[in-house]
Design a protein around this motif. Structure first.
Motif, PDB file in Angstrom:
ATOM      1  N   THR A 165       0.831  -1.206   0.000  1.00 21.93           N
ATOM      2  CA  THR A 165       0.000   0.000   0.000  1.00 21.93           C
ATOM      3  C   THR A 165       0.866   1.257   0.000  1.00 21.93           C
ATOM      4  O   THR A 165       0.574   2.217  -0.720  1.00 21.93           O
ATOM      5  CB  THR A 165      -0.929  -0.009   1.224  1.00 21.93           C
ATOM      6  OG1 THR A 165      -1.791  -1.137   1.109  1.00 21.93           O
ATOM      7  CG2 THR A 165      -1.768   1.252   1.292  1.00 21.93           C
ATOM      8  N   GLN A 170      -7.012   0.360  -1.179  1.00 22.32           N
ATOM      9  CA  GLN A 170      -7.298  -0.851  -0.404  1.00 22.32           C
ATOM     10  C   GLN A 170      -8.593  -0.698   0.383  1.00 22.32           C
ATOM     11  O   GLN A 170      -9.452  -1.562   0.354  1.00 22.32           O
ATOM     12  CB  GLN A 170      -6.130  -1.137   0.537  1.00 22.32           C
ATOM     13  CG  GLN A 170      -6.315  -2.406   1.327  1.00 22.32           C
ATOM     14  CD  GLN A 170      -5.083  -2.765   2.144  1.00 22.32           C
ATOM     15  OE1 GLN A 170      -3.961  -2.428   1.791  1.00 22.32           O
ATOM     16  NE2 GLN A 170      -5.298  -3.448   3.238  1.00 22.32           N
ATOM     17  N   ASP A 178      -5.192  -1.735  -5.408  1.00 21.65           N
ATOM     18  CA  ASP A 178      -4.572  -2.180  -4.167  1.00 21.65           C
ATOM     19  C   ASP A 178      -5.469  -3.219  -3.496  1.00 21.65           C
ATOM     20  O   ASP A 178      -6.487  -2.875  -2.916  1.00 21.65           O
ATOM     21  CB  ASP A 178      -4.324  -0.974  -3.245  1.00 21.65           C
ATOM     22  CG  ASP A 178      -3.370  -1.317  -2.099  1.00 21.65           C
ATOM     23  OD1 ASP A 178      -2.880  -2.464  -2.055  1.00 21.65           O
ATOM     24  OD2 ASP A 178      -3.118  -0.430  -1.255  1.00 21.65           O
ATOM     25  N   GLU A 179      -5.073  -4.463  -3.613  1.00 21.36           N
ATOM     26  CA  GLU A 179      -5.831  -5.600  -3.081  1.00 21.36           C
ATOM     27  C   GLU A 179      -7.316  -5.503  -3.447  1.00 21.36           C
ATOM     28  O   GLU A 179      -8.174  -5.456  -2.574  1.00 21.36           O
ATOM     29  CB  GLU A 179      -5.674  -5.683  -1.551  1.00 21.36           C
ATOM     30  CG  GLU A 179      -4.211  -5.600  -1.144  1.00 21.36           C
ATOM     31  CD  GLU A 179      -3.814  -6.608  -0.089  1.00 21.36           C
ATOM     32  OE1 GLU A 179      -4.537  -7.608   0.076  1.00 21.36           O
ATOM     33  OE2 GLU A 179      -2.771  -6.398   0.541  1.00 21.36           O
TER      34      GLU A 179
HETATM   35 MG   LIG Z   1      -1.999  -2.873   1.976  1.00 14.47          MG
END
Ligand SMILES: [Mg+2]
Ligand SMILES: Nc1ncnc2c1ncn2[C@@H]1O[C@H](COP(=O)(O)OP(=O)(O)O)[C@@H](O)[C@H]1O
Lengths: 252, 310
Positions: free
Chosen positions: B44, B84, B160-161
């Motif tokens: 991140t 995220q 992000d994820e």
């Molecule tokens: Mg992360």
């Protein structure tokens, strides 16, 4: 300024307005509380307090512009500080990766928060008139209302760049904003203050906003109106630039 | 020109935590670049550095040739991001969130209308577009964010994820969007994940990151090949006899025990028919065959000495 910046300012403003319209209970709370202050404090002290240098003005007349200022400033400061919420809920990231200058973001936020505060301020003004406050003129008061809203939003944004959590925000609200409003001549005139309080009042920028509003609404002011106006305008510009500078510098 | 290029990119927090440690990477245009690492690896932080939300402590990074510190607004014009954590205004409707985004990126009224309809259709949210985002499920919020992230046709998309916390079906849907965006709109994608399978399935190349450092960057197949061959385990009636036959080919027998024969080989799936065939010809009865291909978990284990999930 580029068209995109204007569009960004507009949409930041529009977002605040939508949220305002949808948060009815909070809006009612924001209006009812100052009205209680005005009605109970104003009516309660009306016969107790005699204003220096004015026979035909009651304490209620004196208090109304103060309460309007207070409500505008609290509401605006809150709108600025609520950037903390946007940070907490992630939305701030969406705003910050957009190709928009930080100044536009701050201006959009200030206009949004300011508009909401002004609407509330006007509602309280109308209620004051209904309560019997003898308002002289409304139009010249509007610039003061707008400027005090912008000053307070900018102030709130500055606080939000320093404090990352809600506790810090509570602390600053209680330790800084509340005393500043108490000393702004919103509740009692500067003339009757003890000397050291007078000094504090005179260096308090909010004093000039409240005095200007009272002067234009009721014709009762401590400083000349143009002095009030110039000081508030200067403070407003300073606060806007400082807050966008701090906002630009701060990281997520 | 490279879509993303970093040189010794470093970020420390409070002078002690080195979240990103001298990262060097370069991502080609049109590539899906996977950034695989466990929680706390620095994924991140890397995304925030590349998307101008954080300033590097040292080192440099460029997006489409623009420096992330000195040319921040140019960089911002080129990128789209799905963070995220959800970054939606839950008090607005899905459509209003998209409209907010479109205006922040300066789309004209016509472009706004077209793109909003287009992306809503793509992520199947037309029906719910006018509901408050507060009422959306986790999967719907994710889809809305993905829709939003490419509305303004960015050159590079950071995810992000993107499937964190989604169930298997929602995850699969998101994978499909990612592939389509890359194929149909030609967007370069920088995808972080701690799911080995996700990095493997989607990425053209994968970087493995741990404790802020990149351990290795390569194509998923290459990474797996690097650490060893496929393993075929055969249970049969005469393992020793089968071993003799098999050893005459290019297969490499690891061991035989009781009725088990273990063979290590490249492209195991292609060798299985041959093994079955020779066993049949020689009257050896095969009871079972299993094939284990090294996965990115094994790769991670190989480079760090610990499991990706643990
Ligand atoms: Mg992360
Ligand atoms: N704002 C911050 N302040 C201090 N430490 C941080 C901050 N953000 C991240 N970290 C630390 O940096 C490291 C990397 O975090 P992160 O980039 O979020 O990892 P990942 O996304 O791979 O899970 C972690 O040790 C984390 O605790």
């Amino acid at each position: 300024m580029k068209l995109r910046e204007l569009q960004a300012i507009y949409v930041m403003w529009a977002r605040q307005m939508k949220r305002f319209v949808r948060a009815k209970s909070r809006v009612i709370g924001n209006i009812v509380q100052p009205v209680f202050f005005l009605a109970f404090l104003g009516m309660g002290l009306n016969k107790v307090v005699a204003l220096p240098g004015s026979e035909n003005l009651t304490y209620l007349d004196f208090l109304a512009p103060g309460i309007i200022s207070m409500s505008i400033m609290f509401s605006s400061a809150f709108a600025g500080i609520s950037i903390i919420w946007d940070r907490r809920f992630g939305f701030l990231q969406e705003v910050l990766v957009a190709p928009v200058s930080r100044l536009s973001i701050v201006i959009g936020r200030a206009l949004g928060g300011g508009t909401v505060a002004l609407i509330q301020g006007f509602i309280i003004l109308i209620i004051s008139i209904l309560l019997g406050v003898k308002v002289k003129a409304i139009l010249p008061a509007i610039p003061f209302m707008i400027l005090s809203a912008l000053v307070a939003v900018g102030f709130g944004i500055m606080i939000a760049t320093f404090t990352k959590d809600f506790q810090g925000f509570q602390l600053i609200m209680n330790l800084l904003l509340f005393p500043m409003i108490l000393l702004s001549s919103a509740f009692f005139p500067i003339d009757t203050m003890p000397c050291w309080l007078k000094v504090l009042s005179e260096i308090n920028p909010l004093t000039y906003a409240v005095d200007g509003l009272r002067g234009s609404l009721m014709g009762y002011n401590h400083f000349p109106l143009h002095v009030d106006f110039l000081i508030v305008l200067g403070v407003c510009m300073g606060v806007m630039f400082l807050s966008s500078y701090l906002f630009n510098r701060s990281e997520i | 020109m490279k879509a993303i290029e970093t040189h010794n990119l470093t970020k420390t927090f409070n002078g002690v935590i080195i979240a990103v440690d001298r990262v060097n990477l370069s991502v080609e245009e049109g590539e899906i670049f996977g950034f695989l690492g466990p929680n706390g690896a620095g994924k991140t932080t890397t995304v925030k550095l590349l998307t101008t939300l954080l300033r590097p402590t040292s080192g440099t990074a460029k997006i489409c040739g623009y420096d992330v510190v000195r040319q921040r607004s140019k960089v911002r014009e080129k990128i789209g991001v799905v963070f995220q954590e959800p970054a939606l205004d839950t008090e607005l409707t899905g459509r209003e969130n998209l409209d907010f985004h479109a205006r922040m990126y300066g789309l004209s009224r016509k472009e706004r209308e077209e793109r909003i309809e287009y992306v809503l259709n793509l992520v199947d949210l037309v029906d719910r577009a006018d509901d408050l985002v507060r009422s959306y499920s986790g999967g719907m919020k994710r889809r809305l964010e993905i829709a939003r992230s490419f509305m303004h046709s960015p050159k590079v998309l950071f995810l992000d994820e993107p499937t964190l916390g989604l169930d298997a079906r929602a995850r699969f849907t998101v994978w499909n969007y990612i592939k389509r965006l890359n194929k149909e709109e030609g967007i370069t994608i920088f995808l972080t994940t701690h799911y080995m399978e996700e990095a493997d399935k989607l990425s053209d190349r994968v970087a493995i990151i741990n404790n802020g450092k990149i351990l290795v960057i390569d194509e998923p197949e290459e990474l797996k090949n690097r650490i060893g061959k496929d393993v075929i385990s055969i249970t049969c009636s005469h393992p020793e006899k089968l071993r003799e036959i098999v050893e005459r080919t290019d297969l490499n027998v690891v061991r035989t025990t009781n009725n088990l024969l273990v063979v290590s080989v490249n492209h195991g799936e292609e060798k299985i028919p041959m093994i079955v065939e020779v066993a049949n010809e020689n009257g050896i009865r095969i009871e079972s065959i299993s094939l284990h291909k090294p996965n990115l978990d094994d790769v991670f284990l190989h480079y760090t000495g610990r499991k990706l999930g643990g």
